[in-house]
Design an enzyme around this catalytic site. Structure first.
Site, mmCIF file in Angstrom:
data_model
loop_
_atom_site.group_PDB
_atom_site.id
_atom_site.type_symbol
_atom_site.label_atom_id
_atom_site.label_comp_id
_atom_site.label_asym_id
_atom_site.label_seq_id
_atom_site.Cartn_x
_atom_site.Cartn_y
_atom_site.Cartn_z
ATOM 1 N N GLU A 125 0.835 -1.210 0.000
ATOM 2 C CA GLU A 125 0.000 0.000 0.000
ATOM 3 C C GLU A 125 0.867 1.256 0.000
ATOM 4 O OE1 GLU A 125 -3.153 0.096 -0.395
ATOM 5 O OE2 GLU A 125 -3.919 -1.872 0.200
ATOM 6 N N ASP A 270 -4.283 -9.611 -8.752
ATOM 7 C CA ASP A 270 -4.553 -8.776 -9.937
ATOM 8 C C ASP A 270 -3.360 -7.997 -10.510
ATOM 9 O OD1 ASP A 270 -4.582 -7.266 -7.584
ATOM 10 O OD2 ASP A 270 -6.641 -6.564 -7.825
ATOM 11 N N GLU A 378 -19.327 -4.608 -5.748
ATOM 12 C CA GLU A 378 -17.982 -5.029 -5.346
ATOM 13 C C GLU A 378 -17.670 -6.447 -5.840
ATOM 14 O OE1 GLU A 378 -15.573 -3.419 -4.069
ATOM 15 O OE2 GLU A 378 -14.274 -4.809 -3.005
ATOM 16 N N GLU A 422 -11.897 0.684 -11.325
ATOM 17 C CA GLU A 422 -11.464 -0.222 -12.405
ATOM 18 C C GLU A 422 -12.332 -0.175 -13.660
ATOM 19 O OE1 GLU A 422 -11.768 -1.151 -9.198
ATOM 20 O OE2 GLU A 422 -9.627 -1.201 -8.683
ATOM 21 N N THR A 515 -0.505 1.019 -10.545
ATOM 22 C CA THR A 515 -1.825 0.459 -10.262
ATOM 23 C C THR A 515 -2.689 1.431 -9.473
ATOM 24 O OG1 THR A 515 -2.955 -1.571 -9.580
ATOM 25 C CG2 THR A 515 -1.260 -0.710 -8.096
#
Ligand SMILES: *[C@@H]1O[C@H](CO)[C@@H](O)[C@H](O)[C@H]1NC(C)=O
Ligand SMILES: *[C@@H]1O[C@H](CO)[C@@H](O)[C@H](O)[C@H]1NC(C)=O
Ligand SMILES: *[C@@H]1O[C@H](CO)[C@@H](O)[C@H](O)[C@H]1NC(C)=O
Ligand SMILES: *[C@@H]1O[C@H](CO)[C@@H](O)[C@H](O)[C@H]1NC(C)=O
Length: 532
Positions: A125, A270, A378, A422, A515
């Site tokens: 993170e 991912d 979600e 996304e 990302t």
């Protein structure tokens, strides 16, 4: 119009002769149309969100917009009180050329005390938000936006802070295998003692850490991240790679061995796949192996994971896997895959990847337009008629959602929306690849739906239920930092004028997005090119 991807022709094309694809063949670029009114409306929403954050939360991490309070961490997700929203908003303020906000953040960066924090530190993170945000701002301000800045010392401080942060984080890699421990403590920096790490948390460091090495001319950062990544490029034992290029989720820190074979294009794994092609775009001379592994993953996905819901065979989703067994469910997070396939198709001159990506974008679009709010859930699931229809791993829709499933081709398994990017992100890549205004319209519709449902109090909030309108089932009272970094950036860029940081369809990319949507200058990227 919905385009149905036919596996037959597309896959045959895919499996033949990719290795020889010339990476720099020129195509005539798509024609882009600016929608100034929409771009300005997105900037306005950025300003509202920033003002709320600045008034009630800055320099803490995030705004709680309903209660007008702040948060520095929240259930297992630590941002460490270094101003996560400010650093995440930085590159968006820059590409929007919102100079007053840029100045507020620029002034703040040197003040962050990256040596101290009271909570656990997540290597992943911290890398994607803080390190990515800092390196991106540095790249923009020393590149296409370098004529704005009055004092070069302000810009130098950004890189100094990025290096200071990475120097504190690098103890994470001090393990027997070199696979990092994702969980750290500072003051002094030390490892949390995890025994395993995840594929995404190992495999989503390499862009930021390699860029830091290239900028500082200190190879150590790149070496550390690439050593961890090497266990993902050469997965052992066989259990860890159930389909060629498609991996399990978890790796032992002691020896770099995979401990499972369960995966997907969703959360937890991912962005490992995402970064394989992005590293090649970052530097094709150094990252050919990453490209090969991306091709393996994508070819296997097209061959094994493609799934069409029983009630809507026109939709295309990617299944998840547990070993070689498929699971027919997916996530908002996994909707980045359409955009990533498109980016790979453009980068490798392989139109079949691009068309397959566009089919995935269509599927995720349906998860938005099928709900009462116009926002996608979600998590969701469906049933696949080509596999045995039984209750264990291919069950029917629950009775309460049977009618919804009939119409929509998926049912909702997690109804919240936490300001994730996304779907709009993938619209952005679809638009940049095709120039088709349909994708601008889709992004605008999604943006308006989010604006209508999530706006509350001093900003924008996560909501409980995308299928309840109006109101979204109530507010979770949290404005995620990636609202600034990602949702607002992609919503803006898809409508905005062309610029050096926009994704290009003709092999002239000067930036690659991490990302967290922070644009990072590709290696050897051209110097100042802002033509004014
Ligand atoms: C740069 O100068 C302009 C005008 O002189 C000023 O408005 C702006 O705040 C300055 N920016 C920084 C980062 O100092
Ligand atoms: C369900 O299908 C899987 C194959 O997808 C099969 O292995 C399993 O035995 C089936 N279970 C039942 C209860 O039929
Ligand atoms: C769903 O569609 C099937 C086939 O068209 C129909 O038999 C069934 O009654 C429908 N179910 C609901 C809940 O609408
Ligand atoms: C966003 O919401 C605000 C408040 O409801 C409204 O005034 C504004 O027009 C909306 N913007 C768009 C682009 O829909």
């Amino acid at each position: 119009m919905r385009s149905v991807f036919s596996l037959g022709g597309g896959a045959a094309l895919l499996l033949g002769g990719l290795a020889g694809a010339a990476p720099h063949k020129q195509h005539p670029g798509p024609h882009y149309v600016v929608s100034q009114q929409r771009a300005d409306a997105v900037k306005e929403v950025f300003q509202v969100s920033w003002d709320g954050y600045y008034k009630y939360a800055f320099p803490h991490d995030s705004l709680l917009p309903v209660s007008n309070r702040y948060a520095d961490d929240r259930v297992l997700v630590f941002r460490n009180g270094w101003g996560a929203s400010a650093v995440d908003a930085f590159s968006t303020a820059l590409v929007m050329e919102k100079w007053d906000v840029v100045d507020q953040i620029l002034e703040y960066i040197p003040e962050i005390d990256f040596d101290k924090t009271t909570t656990e530190v997540s290597l992943f993170e911290t890398t994607i938000r803080y390190l990515g945000g800092l390196v991106s701002a540095y790249d923009l301000l020393t590149g296409p936006l370098n004529d704005h800045i009055n004092h070069t010392s302000d810009v130098k401080a950004i890189l100094t802070q990025a290096k200071r942060l990475a120097d504190n984080l690098k103890v994470a890699f001090d393990t027997p295998s070199g696979v990092p421990d994702n969980n750290l403590f500072f003051g002094p920096p030390r490892k949390g003692g995890s025994t395993t790490n995840g594929v995404a948390t190992i495999g989503t460091l390499v862009l930021e850490w390699t860029r830091l090495s290239d900028l500082t001319k200190d190879e150590e950062y790149a070496k550390l991240a690439q050593k961890g990544e090497s266990y993902l490029l050469h997965p052992q034992p066989a259990l860890g790679e159930p389909f060629k290029g498609l991996l399990g989720s978890s790796v032992r820190i002691a020896d770099g061995q995979f401990v499972d074979g369960n995966g997907g294009w969703g959360g937890g794994t991912d962005s490992f796949y995402e970064y394989l092609i992005k590293m090649y775009l970052y530097d094709p001379t150094r990252f050919g192996e990453y490209r090969d592994r991306w091709i393996a993953a994508v070819d296997s996905s097209i061959k094994h994971l493609v799934s069409h819901p029983t009630t809507r065979p026109d939709l295309t989703f990617l299944a998840m896997w547990r070993g070689k067994q498929l699971r027919f469910n997916s996530q908002h997070l996994a909707c980045f895959s359409g955009g990533n396939f498109i980016l790979g198709g453009l980068t490798l001159n392989e139109p079949a990847y691009t068309s397959f990506g566009l089919a995935l974008v269509d599927g995720c679009h349906d998860t938005y337009i099928s709900t009462a709010t116009g926002i996608g859930p979600e998590t969701f699931a469906w049933q696949d008629a080509r596999h045995p229809l039984n209750a264990t791993n291919n069950p029917p829709a629950p009775a309460a959602q049977a009618a919804f499933y009939n119409a929509s081709g998926f049912w909702i398994t997690g109804a919240d929306y936490v300001l994730r990017p996304e779907v709009i992100e993938s619209y952005y890549y679809a638009y940049r690849a095709t120039g088709d205004a349909k994708y601008q319209d889709w992004a605008w519709a999604a943006f308006r739906a989010v604006n209508e449902t999530c706006r509350v109090g001093s900003g924008y909030s996560s909501i409980r239920d995308v299928n309840q309108a109006p109101g979204g089932g109530g507010f979770l009272d949290f404005q995620e930092s990636f609202w600034f970094a990602e949702v607002l950036k992609y919503s803006y860029l898809i409508q905005a004028e062309d610029a050096p940081w926009q994704v290009k369809a003709d092999h002239t990319n000067q930036f690659v997005y991490n990302t967290e949507a922070h644009p990072i200058r590709v290696a050897g990227g051209r110097e100042k090119t802002r033509g004014k």
